[in-house]
Design a protein around this motif. Structure first.
Motif, PDB file in Angstrom:
ATOM      1  N   PHE A  27       0.825  -1.194   0.000  1.00  0.00           N
ATOM      2  CA  PHE A  27       0.000   0.000   0.000  1.00  0.00           C
ATOM      3  C   PHE A  27       0.869   1.259   0.000  1.00  0.00           C
ATOM      4  O   PHE A  27       1.893   1.314   0.670  1.00  0.00           O
ATOM      5  CB  PHE A  27      -0.943   0.025   1.198  1.00  0.00           C
ATOM      6  N   ILE A  28       0.433   2.258  -0.737  1.00  0.00           N
ATOM      7  CA  ILE A  28       1.143   3.533  -0.831  1.00  0.00           C
ATOM      8  C   ILE A  28       0.186   4.637  -0.400  1.00  0.00           C
ATOM      9  O   ILE A  28      -0.948   4.696  -0.867  1.00  0.00           O
ATOM     10  CB  ILE A  28       1.606   3.788  -2.268  1.00  0.00           C
ATOM     11  N   SER A  29       0.650   5.534   0.475  1.00  0.00           N
ATOM     12  CA  SER A  29      -0.176   6.638   0.920  1.00  0.00           C
ATOM     13  C   SER A  29      -0.341   7.663  -0.206  1.00  0.00           C
ATOM     14  O   SER A  29       0.590   7.950  -0.944  1.00  0.00           O
ATOM     15  CB  SER A  29       0.460   7.320   2.127  1.00  0.00           C
ATOM     16  N   MET A  30      -1.537   8.208  -0.324  1.00  0.00           N
ATOM     17  CA  MET A  30      -1.810   9.245  -1.319  1.00  0.00           C
ATOM     18  C   MET A  30      -1.546  10.635  -0.754  1.00  0.00           C
ATOM     19  O   MET A  30      -1.580  11.610  -1.490  1.00  0.00           O
ATOM     20  CB  MET A  30      -3.271   9.136  -1.772  1.00  0.00           C
ATOM     21  N   TYR A  72      -5.324   5.676 -10.410  1.00  0.00           N
ATOM     22  CA  TYR A  72      -5.353   4.513  -9.519  1.00  0.00           C
ATOM     23  C   TYR A  72      -6.449   3.563  -9.971  1.00  0.00           C
ATOM     24  O   TYR A  72      -7.487   3.985 -10.467  1.00  0.00           O
ATOM     25  CB  TYR A  72      -5.644   4.935  -8.070  1.00  0.00           C
ATOM     26  N   GLU A  73      -6.233   2.279  -9.782  1.00  0.00           N
ATOM     27  CA  GLU A  73      -7.273   1.281 -10.009  1.00  0.00           C
ATOM     28  C   GLU A  73      -7.023   0.118  -9.064  1.00  0.00           C
ATOM     29  O   GLU A  73      -5.921  -0.028  -8.529  1.00  0.00           O
ATOM     30  CB  GLU A  73      -7.311   0.824 -11.458  1.00  0.00           C
ATOM     31  N   ASN A  74      -8.039  -0.685  -8.818  1.00  0.00           N
ATOM     32  CA  ASN A  74      -7.928  -1.807  -7.890  1.00  0.00           C
ATOM     33  C   ASN A  74      -7.345  -1.347  -6.557  1.00  0.00           C
ATOM     34  O   ASN A  74      -6.319  -1.833  -6.106  1.00  0.00           O
ATOM     35  CB  ASN A  74      -7.075  -2.924  -8.497  1.00  0.00           C
ATOM     36  N   PHE A  75      -8.011  -0.398  -5.936  1.00  0.00           N
ATOM     37  CA  PHE A  75      -7.476   0.222  -4.737  1.00  0.00           C
ATOM     38  C   PHE A  75      -8.364  -0.016  -3.530  1.00  0.00           C
ATOM     39  O   PHE A  75      -9.536  -0.355  -3.640  1.00  0.00           O
ATOM     40  CB  PHE A  75      -7.319   1.737  -4.938  1.00  0.00           C
ATOM     41  N   ILE A  76      -7.770   0.166  -2.378  1.00  0.00           N
ATOM     42  CA  ILE A  76      -8.472   0.236  -1.104  1.00  0.00           C
ATOM     43  C   ILE A  76      -8.129   1.604  -0.554  1.00  0.00           C
ATOM     44  O   ILE A  76      -6.956   1.974  -0.491  1.00  0.00           O
ATOM     45  CB  ILE A  76      -7.998  -0.859  -0.134  1.00  0.00           C
TER      46      ILE A  76
END
Length: 147
Positions: A27-30, A72-76
């Motif tokens: 996971f990467i912070s936006m 972004y796609e396929n994200f939480i």
């Protein structure tokens, strides 16, 4: 291109984890917790969105949104939110267009409602009603809910 967009309708603040690199799960912070790097304002004044105490703060004036610079796609997505005054109305657009829909200040996309319950009291319950956490298409977008 589909982007995540944060709308400003009334005073609102949002805090996302301030992590710079991918964590163990990828996971990467936006949001870096310091500035609005990675975001661009759309249809708003320069000071509509700012960073204060590690939070994104929106004045809501004028009404518009911020979009991610990256697709972004396929994200939480995970965020904490708080309206700074009663009856606040805001939202998070997901799978949104990068520009406003024709004739409106918002992007075509799917909105996750961020609504203070005081808004419902002021507008008259059940006349027109969504509440925080509701998910719905706006400005020409379509969606199919799957259980």
């Amino acid at each position: 291109m589909k982007r995540l967009c944060l709308i400003a309708a009334l005073s609102f603040c949002c805090s996302c984890a301030a992590i710079h690199a991918a964590d163990a799960d990828g996971f990467i912070s936006m949001f870096n917790g310091r500035d609005l790097s990675g975001w661009r304002p759309v249809n708003v004044a320069a000071d509509t969105f700012s960073v204060r105490d590690g939070m994104i703060v929106a004045t809501g004036v004028p009404t518009g949104f911020m979009a991610t610079e990256r697709q972004y796609e396929n994200f939480i997505i995970e965020l904490d939110w708080q309206h700074m005054k009663e009856a606040g109305n805001s939202g998070l657009f997901i799978w949104g267009e990068g520009l406003p829909a024709p004739g409106v200040p918002y992007a075509k996309g799917i909105e996750v409602q961020i609504l203070d319950l005081g808004y419902e009291k002021n507008k008259g319950a059940w006349e027109w009603f969504t509440s925080h956490g509701d998910i719905f298409p706006i400005w020409g977008a379509t969606m199919t809910a799957v259980a």
